[in-house]
Design a protein around this motif. Structure first.
Motif, PDB file in Angstrom:
ATOM      1  N   UNK A 165      46.807  41.602  30.698  1.00 50.33           N
ATOM      2  CA  UNK A 165      47.742  41.497  29.569  1.00 50.33           C
ATOM      3  C   UNK A 165      47.014  41.756  28.251  1.00 50.33           C
ATOM      4  N   UNK A 166      45.817  41.202  28.115  1.00 52.25           N
ATOM      5  CA  UNK A 166      45.135  41.282  26.820  1.00 52.25           C
ATOM      6  C   UNK A 166      44.054  42.367  26.765  1.00 52.25           C
ATOM      7  N   UNK A 224      46.593  34.005  36.838  1.00 53.05           N
ATOM      8  CA  UNK A 224      47.316  34.872  37.781  1.00 53.05           C
ATOM      9  C   UNK A 224      47.241  36.346  37.354  1.00 53.05           C
ATOM     10  N   UNK A 225      46.241  37.048  37.919  1.00 54.09           N
ATOM     11  CA  UNK A 225      46.076  38.470  37.607  1.00 54.09           C
ATOM     12  C   UNK A 225      46.076  39.282  38.892  1.00 54.09           C
ATOM     13  N   UNK A 248      55.635  36.986  26.920  1.00 48.76           N
ATOM     14  CA  UNK A 248      54.827  38.160  26.628  1.00 48.76           C
ATOM     15  C   UNK A 248      54.532  39.023  27.834  1.00 48.76           C
ATOM     16  N   UNK A 249      54.444  38.405  28.988  1.00 51.72           N
ATOM     17  CA  UNK A 249      54.049  39.169  30.177  1.00 51.72           C
ATOM     18  C   UNK A 249      54.572  38.461  31.417  1.00 51.72           C
ATOM     19  N   UNK A 250      54.936  39.275  32.390  1.00 48.29           N
ATOM     20  CA  UNK A 250      55.321  38.752  33.701  1.00 48.29           C
ATOM     21  C   UNK A 250      54.454  39.454  34.730  1.00 48.29           C
ATOM     22  N   UNK A 251      53.681  38.675  35.484  1.00 50.83           N
ATOM     23  CA  UNK A 251      52.768  39.258  36.485  1.00 50.83           C
ATOM     24  C   UNK A 251      53.023  38.589  37.819  1.00 50.83           C
ATOM     25  N   UNK A 252      52.742  39.306  38.873  1.00 49.35           N
ATOM     26  CA  UNK A 252      52.861  38.631  40.152  1.00 49.35           C
ATOM     27  C   UNK A 252      52.861  39.573  41.318  1.00 49.35           C
TER      28      UNK A 252
END
Lengths: 450, 450
Positions: free
Chosen positions: B190-191, B238-239, B371-375
Motif C-alpha cells: 500500500x505504501x 496482511x500483505x 485506504x486499501x483492501x488486501x487479501x
C-alpha cells in the motif's frame, strides 16, 4: 553413540537392526513409515517396540489383544481413557472452544480449584500447552523478577524441549547446556556418604553445591536467576529424600534467585497425599510448573507463581498463549483434578505405594543385584547394581525392562547410568495390578541374574 | 504505555477503567477473578470485553444468547464446535491416548495425509503442541542445518511465546529481540513506491533488505541461519503480494540460511485454493510451521521440513515431545484436515473470498477513510487512513472494531500502527454471513466517519 543403538536409556533409533529384527511384518511397516514420514529425531521404546491400539484403566492393548500393564506412563495417570475426562471434553468441545481473551467461566472455576491445592503464597496461574512451555515461561518470569540470568539445575535434569529449556536440561543431549547454566549433582541418597564430604549431611552438601554453582555463574557474568529442580529428581534417578530442597531453596533466595519447582513428573498426587513434590520437603517455591498428567492426554500445562514474583513479568510483557487456558484443555484439566479429588487418588497413592514399597524392599533383600529401592506414593526408583556394591549395572537394568516388556509390563530406566528402574504405577492401580507389577519385576530380576 | 489502556492493538489490560466501566456486574466479577487468579499478563479483547459461553458454526454466543459473528478467530477455522472433530476426539479419547514412542497407526495415517498437501520436497513432519513450539523447533533445526545463528524476520512479526521465539518476534514486546535478530520492513504494498527506492520493485527492495540484514548479522558474529516469515505477513498488516517471497528465499539460501515459512496463521486453506501461503508465492520453503486451526481447539501443531534439512538435527538431537504427535491431538488434526478436504473448504474460501473482496473494494471506493483492501481467500487487511492519504488512522480503526463488536461482529487490528483491520471470516461462512460481515463493517465505517 557410534555403534550403539541405545539413546537416552530406553529409547532406540527406529532404524537400528535390533529394533527391526523382532518385529512382525505389520510392525516393521509401521517402523519404516515412521522413518520415512517422521524423520530421525523420533525414537521408540524397547528393543522390541510396543504397538498399541487400545487402552482401559491401567492397561494398554496391542492389535492382537496383547495386554500391557502400564507401570510407567504419567499422562494417563488417573487411568487410560478415563470416562469422566472423555465426557467433559466431548461436552466442552460440542459447546465452546476458544481462547482467554474473551471472558469465560471455565478457566476461572478451574484456576480456583487448582490454586486451592497450593499453599496460599502461590496465588496465580498461567496456562500453557506443555511442561516445556511452562518451564520456558518460568525462566522468563524468573529473569524478569531477579534481573539475573544464571540458572542452576541438577546434572541429569530434563525440563523439556524448547530451545531455552533444552539449554537447562543436561540430559536432553544435543546442543548442550548454555553458558548461563551450572549443573550440580543430584542428592543421590544411595551413593552419598557424609564421610567423603567433611561429614556434611546430604542436604548440606547439596545446598553448598548450589551456592558454589551460583557463585561461579555470577563470577562469569550470570547473576543468580533460578534454581530449577524436579522435586523428585525424576531424570536423575528418583531421589525422594525430603531434607534437601529446603536448604537449597534458602541458598538460592539468599543469593537473589527464585526457586522453581518442576512438578511436571511428581505432581498431581503421584507422590502421594502431599499432592505436590515440593510439599513433601516443607518448602514453598516461588514458581511451580505442571504438565503431563494434567489433562489425561489433552495437551495442557501451567505455571503457578507467587503474585509478587510474577508482577514484573506480567506488567511488562503481554504474554498470550492461543491454546493455553482455552476452553477444551481447561475442561480436561478440570475433569482430571476432580477425579483425583473425588476418588481420593493422592491418598490412595500413599497407601498402595507403601504396600508396593514393602514388597520391593523384600525383593531387594533377596536379590543382591537390587541395590536400592526408593520412592514415595506411586513413584519408584529401583537401583540395579553389581551385587554387593553401588556400581551401576546399566546393561542388566536394560535387560530387566525389556524382559518385563516381553512379559507385558511397561517400565523404563533413568539416572546418569540408566541403571535405575523408573517405575510409576498408575493412580488407577488396585492391589491386583500392584502384585502383577512386583511379580513381573521379581521374575525379570531372576531371569537376568548372573 | 503510560496512561494508555491500549496494549498491542486490540488487547486491553483487564484492570483498565475503560474495560471495567461498561461491564455487567457478572462480567465485572469475572474480570476481577481473572485479575486475582491469572495475574497481570492476561489481556482482554475490546473496550467492552466479550463473555462467551456457547458456539456453533460461524457464531459465538454470550450468556444471554447474545450472538457474535466470528470474523477473526483462526482456531475454529472450519466452524465452531465442528461435530466431526468432536466425534473423532471422543472416539480417540475413549480408546487410546498415548505418545509417539510406542507404535501407533494414527500418527502415520495423518502424516501421510498432511504431507500429501505439500510439495514433495517437504517430506517429513514433527509434531508439537503449539505454533510457538513449532517455530522454536524450526529455529533449532535451522541452526543445526546451517551452523549459523542469525535470523531475519519482518519488523512487526509475531512467531510465538517461547523465549527463543519471542526473541525473533519484534511485535511481542517485553524483552525485545535478540542480538542475533534483524528485522526488515514488511512488503507494504500500500505504501511502497518504487520511485522512492531507486525504481526497485517491491520484491527487489524486500530481497535487498533481507540481504543487508544477513550481511549485517554476519559482520557481528551471527552467520546466516534462517529467514523466518509469516507468508501473509499477518501481524505486519496482511500483505498478500505474491512477488516477494521467491526472491527473498533465494537470497537467504544464497547466503547459507534456510527459509522458514510460518503458516500458523495463513495455513490450512485460509488463503484459498493454494492451501498454504508459501504456495501462492511459487516457492518451496525448507521448513514450514503449522498451528492454530489444525485441531479445531485441541492443541496441536507441527513442523514440516525437507528431510535433508532435518538430517543433522535429527541424528544429533533426540527430540521428544510428550503430547506432540500423541493420539488425541493427532485424531483432532486428522478430523480437521478431512473436513477441509471433503468439504472443499480451501476452494470455497477462494470463491467466497473473491465475493467478499469485491464488496470490500466497493466500500473502499465509497469511503475515503478506507485506504486499501488486501487479501486472499478468507484473510483480509483493510487499511484505515486519513482520507485521501496513506497516513494511518489508528484511533478510527480501533473505533471501528469496537463498534463492530457492539454490533455483534468480531474482527481485530494489526500492523505497525494498528490501523489495519484484520478480518478472517471462518471457512464455514456462507454468503449470509459474508453479507452480514460486510454490512457491519460498512455501518461501522459510517458511524465512525469524521
Amino acid at each position: 553413540m557410534s555403534g550403539s543403538t541405545i539413546i537416552e536409556g530406553n529409547s532406540f533409533r527406529q532404524d537400528s537392526p535390533e529394533a527391526l529384527a523382532g518385529l512382525s511384518p505389520e510392525d516393521r511397516t509401521l517402523v519404516e513409515r515412521r522413518k520415512k514420514n517422521l524423520g530421525p529425531s523420533y525414537r521408540l521404546f524397547y528393543r522390541n517396540p510396543v504397538h498399541v491400539v487400545d487402552s482401559s484403566g491401567s492397561y494398554l492393548y496391542g492389535p492382537e489383544g496383547e495386554e500391557f500393564l502400564d507401570a510407567y506412563n504419567n499422562v494417563a495417570s488417573i487411568g487410560h481413557a478415563h470416562p469422566a475426562v472423555v465426557e467433559a471434553v466431548r461436552e466442552q468441545m460440542s459447546r465452546l472452544s476458544t481462547h482467554s481473551r474473551y471472558l469465560q467461566d471455565g478457566i476461572l472455576d478451574f484456576s480456583d480449584q487448582l490454586l486451592a491445592t497450593f499453599p496460599e503464597e502461590l496465588d496465580q496461574v498461567m496456562f500453557t500447552n506443555s511442561g516445556s512451555e511452562a518451564n520456558d515461561l518460568a525462566l522468563r518470569v524468573a529473569a524478569a523478577c531477579t534481573g539475573g540470568t544464571g540458572v542452576v539445575v541438577t546434572s541429569e535434569a530434563y525440563h523439556g524441549t524448547t530451545a531455552a529449556v533444552s539449554a537447562v536440561s543436561p540430559s536432553a543431549g544435543g546442543e548442550g547446556t548454555g553458558p548461563h547454566v551450572r549443573a550440580v549433582p543430584a542428592p543421590d541418597s544411595f551413593r552419598y556418604r557424609p564421610e567423603d564430604h567433611d561429614g556434611r549431611s546430604l542436604a548440606e552438601w547439596f545446598a553448598d553445591n548450589v551456592r558454589a554453582a551460583f557463585t561461579d555463574l555470577a563470577s562469569e557474568g550470570y547473576p543468580p536467576s533460578a534454581l530449577l529442580v524436579d522435586t523428585i529428581f525424576s531424570s536423575d534417578g528418583v531421589f525422594p529424600d525430603t531434607s534437601v530442597l529446603g536448604p537449597a531453596a534458602e541458598v538460592a533466595r539468599e543469593l537473589g534467585a527464585v526457586f522453581i519447582a518442576d512438578e511436571v513428573q511428581p505432581g498431581f498426587g503421584r507422590v502421594g497425599r502431599d499432592f505436590w513434590g515440593f510439599a513433601r520437603h516443607g518448602v514453598v517455591p516461588d514458581i511451580v510448573t505442571l504438565g503431563k498428567p494434567m489433562g489425561n492426554g489433552v495437551p495442557v500445562a501451567a505455571m503457578v507463581a507467587r503474585s509478587g514474583v510474577l508482577a514484573t513479568f506480567g506488567s511488562d510483557i503481554p504474554y498470550f498463549n492461543t491454546f493455553g487456558g482455552s476452553s477444551v484443555p481447561v475442561a480436561a484439566a478440570r475433569a482430571v483434578l476432580t477425579v483425583i479429588q473425588k476418588e481420593g487418588l493422592a491418598e490412595k497413592a500413599s497407601v498402595l505405594g507403601d504396600r508396593i514399597a514393602g514388597q520391593l524392599q523384600e525383593l531387594r533383600q533377596s536379590a543382591p543385584g537390587v541395590g536400592d529401592v526408593r520412592g514415595t506414593g506411586l513413584f519408584f526408583g529401583v537401583e540395579i547394581v553389581e551385587p554387593g556394591t553401588t556400581t551401576p549395572d546399566s546393561a542388566r537394568a536394560l535387560d530387566i525392562i525389556n524382559t518385563m516388556r516381553d512379559m507385558g509390563v511397561l517400565v523404563s530406566v533413568a539416572g546418569p547410568y540408566n541403571s535405575t528402574l523408573k517405575i510409576r504405577p498408575l493412580l488407577s492401580y488396585t492391589a491386583v495390578e500392584a502384585d502383577k507389577l512386583v511379580g513381573a519385576l521379581s521374575a525379570a530380576v531372576s531371569a537376568t541374574g548372573r
